[in-house]
Design an enzyme around this catalytic site. Structure first.
Site: not given
Length: 274
Positions: A182, A189
């Site tokens: 992020c 992620d």
């Protein structure tokens, strides 16, 4: 745009009790695309397929209803929608009354299209209605069996060798090793990345190294996929190219961006990590 100031990411947030579209935070696609050398309308097509698993509202008698939400945002919309704001928006339905699922669906379609500044498809399914979809992506050759040495963890297109020869192949490849982060919180992620192409053969060990090189990269899911797509297109100029990532679930949502140079819908199938 300073993301820390304009999003809910990384901030303590009180969860909403009443429906409101004001929770939605749009982020212009153009900003990240500028870093990829893109301006104006991109040459690729595609969509961002979101699945929402924590969706509920009250019917006219106050009884809770639940659904699974399938949201498709075209990649030519002006904005992406920041994921925590999407979660909070969906949560705002929890204690609000609506007469039917169709009313909720229409309201979400209107709100999300306004935030994205582009067409958004919304389908709400009952828990018993949901079915896994067949997909050609499931037959992809997985690259992760390759035994490679890796020491580059920031995106590096130079890991990909120049194309060699005149042979043309058409194949579908995958890797479960895609990790990005992020851009606001640094939270990892995780995704399975799929690549379908027709063109000169890709050197598979080098491609896997390139995928792993995304490991420390910070950007939103949608733009990570666009970065991979553009790198492969610019370096190899395949006749056909599609790049599809199925990210793991966070906050009751998973995001699955698809980019291609030919018309192709994002198949909505489930992976073990989703």
């Amino acid at each position: 745009m300073e993301l820390e100031k304009h999003t809910h990411l990384g901030k303590a947030t009180e969860y909403p009790e009443e429906y409101s579209p004001s929770w939605l935070t749009p982020i212009p696609r153009a900003k990240s695309r500028e870093t990829l050398g893109l301006s104006g309308k991109p040459d690729f097509v595609g969509e961002d397929l979101w699945n929402g698993y924590e969706l509920s509202w009250l019917n006219s008698k106050g009884k809770p209803e639940v659904a699974l939400g399938v949201f498709r945002i075209r990649c030519d919309s002006l904005n992406i929608i920041e994921s925590k704001s999407f979660k909070l928006y969906l949560n705002s339905f929890n204690q609000s009354r609506f007469t039917s699922r169709e009313e909720v669906e229409a309201l979400m379609r209107k709100d999300l299209s306004a935030a994205a500044q582009g067409e958004v498809s919304v389908t709400l399914l009952s828990v018993t209605d949901w079915r896994d979809e067949p997909s050609f992506w499931r037959d992809a050759e997985n690259l992760d069996v390759l035994d490679i040495d890796v020491d580059v963890y920031t995106p590096d297109a130079s890991l990909l060798p120049d194309p060699v020869g005149d042979d043309v192949v058409e194949e579908t490849l995958s890797s479960d090793l895609l990790k990005s982060n992020c851009p606001v919180t640094g939270q990892p992620d995780w995704a399975t990345l799929y690549i379908h192409y027709r063109g000169k053969p890709l050197e598979k060990a080098a491609l896997l190294k390139y995928i792993v090189s995304m490991r420390s990269h910070q950007d939103f899911h949608e733009h990570c996929v666009e970065s991979v797509y553009l790198t492969l297109m610019q370096r190899y100029q395949p006749e056909k190219l599609a790049v599809y990532a199925r990210y793991t679930r966070r906050g009751g949502l998973d995001i699955n961006p698809l980019r291609s140079n030919y018309p192709l819908a994002a198949d909505n199938f489930k992976l073990p990590r989703q």
